[in-house]
Design a protein around this motif. Structure first.
Motif, PDB file in Angstrom:
ATOM      1  N   UNK A 116       0.839  -1.208   0.000  1.00 30.12           N
ATOM      2  CA  UNK A 116       0.000   0.000   0.000  1.00 30.12           C
ATOM      3  C   UNK A 116       0.867   1.249   0.000  1.00 30.12           C
ATOM      4  N   UNK A 117       1.925   1.249   0.799  1.00 27.23           N
ATOM      5  CA  UNK A 117       2.820   2.407   0.839  1.00 27.23           C
ATOM      6  C   UNK A 117       3.475   2.600  -0.523  1.00 27.23           C
ATOM      7  N   UNK A 118       3.928   1.532  -1.138  1.00 26.50           N
ATOM      8  CA  UNK A 118       4.553   1.648  -2.464  1.00 26.50           C
ATOM      9  C   UNK A 118       3.545   2.119  -3.498  1.00 26.50           C
ATOM     10  N   UNK A 119       2.313   1.626  -3.405  1.00 29.08           N
ATOM     11  CA  UNK A 119       1.272   2.044  -4.346  1.00 29.08           C
ATOM     12  C   UNK A 119       1.013   3.540  -4.213  1.00 29.08           C
ATOM     13  N   UNK A 120       0.932   4.028  -2.969  1.00 34.01           N
ATOM     14  CA  UNK A 120       0.709   5.464  -2.757  1.00 34.01           C
ATOM     15  C   UNK A 120       1.877   6.271  -3.313  1.00 34.01           C
ATOM     16  N   UNK A 121       3.097   5.777  -3.109  1.00 35.54           N
ATOM     17  CA  UNK A 121       4.271   6.477  -3.630  1.00 35.54           C
ATOM     18  C   UNK A 121       4.231   6.555  -5.151  1.00 35.54           C
ATOM     19  N   UNK A 122       3.904   5.445  -5.795  1.00 36.06           N
ATOM     20  CA  UNK A 122       3.835   5.425  -7.263  1.00 36.06           C
ATOM     21  C   UNK A 122       2.716   6.339  -7.741  1.00 36.06           C
ATOM     22  N   UNK A 123       1.568   6.320  -7.052  1.00 37.37           N
ATOM     23  CA  UNK A 123       0.464   7.210  -7.434  1.00 37.37           C
ATOM     24  C   UNK A 123       0.874   8.673  -7.335  1.00 37.37           C
ATOM     25  N   UNK A 124       1.576   9.037  -6.250  1.00 39.33           N
ATOM     26  CA  UNK A 124       2.037  10.424  -6.103  1.00 39.33           C
ATOM     27  C   UNK A 124       3.012  10.793  -7.217  1.00 39.33           C
ATOM     28  N   UNK A 125       3.891   9.870  -7.549  1.00 37.22           N
ATOM     29  CA  UNK A 125       4.867  10.122  -8.598  1.00 37.22           C
ATOM     30  C   UNK A 125       4.166  10.316  -9.941  1.00 37.22           C
ATOM     31  N   UNK A 126       3.197   9.470 -10.232  1.00 38.97           N
ATOM     32  CA  UNK A 126       2.445   9.598 -11.489  1.00 38.97           C
ATOM     33  C   UNK A 126       1.670  10.909 -11.496  1.00 38.97           C
TER      34      UNK A 126
END
Length: 113
Positions: free
Chosen positions: A78-88
């Motif tokens: 979940x943390x990695x998903x949020x990080x990738x979403x923020x980056x996108x």
């Protein structure tokens, strides 16, 4: 009518004692393998019947460990998903800013022309 000739054996024949010794050794090896398999099966069968009470507790402990590991993995994902979403999201916003700048430049050129 021609007679057929027997093919000539290219390999030399072994003496009888050597043939018997090879047969005996192969049978002995086969018996050893079968004995080893039977011993393994017997150990597994005794292990499962002797520790049936302890195995339930071990099984519950393993289930708990798997559940805790899966929870940690889920949180990490979940943390990695949020990080990738923020980056996108940052990249998309940056592209929109560039697009807006290009629109402004085009409007300026069209208005001057």
């Amino acid at each position: 009518m021609r007679r057929r000739q027997r093919p000539v054996d290219s390999k030399p024949k072994r003496p009888l004692w050597l043939t018997l010794l090879m047969i005996l050794l192969k049978n002995l090896l086969l018996l050893l393998v079968i004995w080893g398999v039977l011993q393994t099966i017997q150990k597994l069968a005794l292990k499962s019947t002797d520790s049936s009470r302890g195995s339930v507790l071990d099984f519950k402990q393993q289930i708990f460990e798997v559940e805790s590991f899966s929870e940690i993995t889920k949180n990490t994902m979940e943390v990695r998903k949020e990080f990738v979403n923020m980056k996108i999201e940052r990249e998309v916003n940056h592209r929109f800013e560039i697009l807006n700048e290009v629109r402004m430049i085009v409007r300026g050129i069209v208005e001057k022309g």
